[in-house]
Design a protein around this motif. Structure first.
Motif, PDB file in Angstrom:
ATOM      1  N   TYR A   1       2.221  -7.222  -5.291  1.00 40.38           N
ATOM      2  CA  TYR A   1       2.248  -8.002  -4.168  1.00 40.38           C
ATOM      3  C   TYR A   1       2.780  -9.159  -4.606  1.00 40.38           C
ATOM      4  CZ  TYR A   1      -2.305  -7.631  -4.345  1.00 40.38           C
ATOM      5  OH  TYR A   1      -3.487  -7.503  -4.353  1.00 40.38           O
ATOM      6  N   HIS A   2       1.771  -9.340  -5.569  1.00 43.43           N
ATOM      7  CA  HIS A   2       0.740 -10.725  -5.681  1.00 43.43           C
ATOM      8  C   HIS A   2       1.935 -12.029  -6.014  1.00 43.43           C
ATOM      9  CE1 HIS A   2      -1.234 -14.063  -8.452  1.00 43.43           C
ATOM     10  NE2 HIS A   2      -2.249 -14.785  -6.859  1.00 43.43           N
TER      11      HIS A   2
ATOM     12  N   LYS B   1      -0.993  -3.301   0.610  1.00 38.20           N
ATOM     13  CA  LYS B   1      -0.246  -5.217   0.020  1.00 38.20           C
ATOM     14  C   LYS B   1       0.957  -4.111  -0.932  1.00 38.20           C
ATOM     15  CE  LYS B   1      -3.568  -7.977   0.781  1.00 38.20           C
ATOM     16  NZ  LYS B   1      -3.442  -9.055   2.223  1.00 38.20           N
ATOM     17  N   GLN B   2       0.908  -3.412  -1.605  1.00 35.51           N
ATOM     18  CA  GLN B   2       1.726  -2.546  -1.912  1.00 35.51           C
ATOM     19  C   GLN B   2       2.820  -1.911  -1.399  1.00 35.51           C
ATOM     20  OE1 GLN B   2       2.544  -4.327  -4.839  1.00 35.51           O
ATOM     21  NE2 GLN B   2       4.629  -3.329  -5.550  1.00 35.51           N
TER      22      GLN B   2
ATOM     23  N   ILE C   1       5.028  -5.516   4.344  1.00 37.82           N
ATOM     24  CA  ILE C   1       4.254  -5.058   3.593  1.00 37.82           C
ATOM     25  C   ILE C   1       4.277  -6.180   2.862  1.00 37.82           C
ATOM     26  CG2 ILE C   1       3.109  -3.880   1.276  1.00 37.82           C
ATOM     27  CD1 ILE C   1       3.833  -1.773   3.928  1.00 37.82           C
ATOM     28  N   GLU C   2       3.419  -7.162   1.622  1.00 39.58           N
ATOM     29  CA  GLU C   2       3.557  -7.955   0.997  1.00 39.58           C
ATOM     30  C   GLU C   2       4.643  -7.407  -0.556  1.00 39.58           C
ATOM     31  OE1 GLU C   2      -0.169 -10.559   0.077  1.00 39.58           O
ATOM     32  OE2 GLU C   2      -1.687  -9.772   1.717  1.00 39.58           O
ATOM     33  N   SER C   3       4.260  -6.802  -0.708  1.00 40.10           N
ATOM     34  CA  SER C   3       5.502  -6.581  -2.181  1.00 40.10           C
ATOM     35  C   SER C   3       6.431  -6.771  -1.239  1.00 40.10           C
ATOM     36  CB  SER C   3       5.410  -4.878  -2.242  1.00 40.10           C
ATOM     37  OG  SER C   3       5.745  -3.619  -1.343  1.00 40.10           O
ATOM     38  N   ASP C   4       6.942  -6.861  -0.192  1.00 35.90           N
ATOM     39  CA  ASP C   4       8.388  -6.735   0.218  1.00 35.90           C
ATOM     40  C   ASP C   4       9.329  -7.299  -0.037  1.00 35.90           C
ATOM     41  OD1 ASP C   4       7.612  -4.221   1.455  1.00 35.90           O
ATOM     42  OD2 ASP C   4       7.877  -4.697   3.462  1.00 35.90           O
ATOM     43  N   VAL C   5       8.446  -8.816  -0.077  1.00 35.32           N
ATOM     44  CA  VAL C   5       8.534 -10.279  -0.833  1.00 35.32           C
ATOM     45  C   VAL C   5       9.610 -10.439  -2.033  1.00 35.32           C
ATOM     46  CG1 VAL C   5       7.712 -12.893  -0.865  1.00 35.32           C
ATOM     47  CG2 VAL C   5       6.799 -11.097   0.504  1.00 35.32           C
TER      48      VAL C   5
END
Length: 167
Positions: free
Chosen positions: A72-73, A131-132, A155-159
């Motif tokens: 996700y980061h 986040k994942q 959710i951030e990992s979607d990016v």
């Protein structure tokens, strides 16, 4: 040394039911990942599902887990990350920036310091929240299936799901 097998990147549908199968059947809307024995041997398998969802399925301590493959980061490839325990929770550690992600919930963990002026420093583990994206793994008659977590909540990992390459 870790062995990673990249199985077919084509989307796969469920295999047809056979008369030799028990009454158990895969969950609806799940994707066939492979035979459990093959995943156990490989320890980690990556697969692209549902026209583009890039996932990692891993076997650790007799348990199967599935999550988005890219951290996700910054999009690091989690299949190359070490698995470690932090504060009693199993995490995959992103090889790019050492972010810690819980296998079961997808939470980002970090070490916090409440009072930076106190000596000695006392740190403790805190959660950044989920986040994942984590996906559900089901085993039926030695076959492993993943049901994607299609929650509408971002959710951030979607990016990192729509990009072609990060390596």
């Amino acid at each position: 040394m870790k062995v990673v097998i990249k199985m077919s990147s084509k989307e796969e549908t469920l295999p047809p039911s056979s008369s030799s199968a028990s009454s158990s059947s895969p969950p609806p809307a799940s994707y066939f990942i492979g035979k459990k024995e093959d995943i156990v041997q490989a320890r980690r398998v990556t697969k692209i599902l549902n026209g583009g969802r890039d996932i990692l399925v891993l076997f650790h301590q007799e348990q199967l887990y599935a999550m988005d493959r890219r951290c996700y980061h910054s999009g690091g490839t989690l299949q190359h990350g070490d698995i470690e325990e932090f504060n009693g929770r199993l995490c995959i550690v992103c090889p790019w920036h050492k972010y810690k992600i819980t296998l079961a919930e997808g939470e980002g963990l970090y070490q916090a310091v409440d009072d930076p002026t106190a000596k000695p420093l006392r740190t403790h583990w805190r959660s950044k929240g989920v986040k994942q994206r984590i996906h559900k793994v089901t085993e039926v008659n030695g076959n492993v299936y993943v049901t994607l977590n299609n929650s509408s909540e971002a959710i951030e990992s979607d990016v990192y799901q729509d990009r072609e390459t990060y390596d």
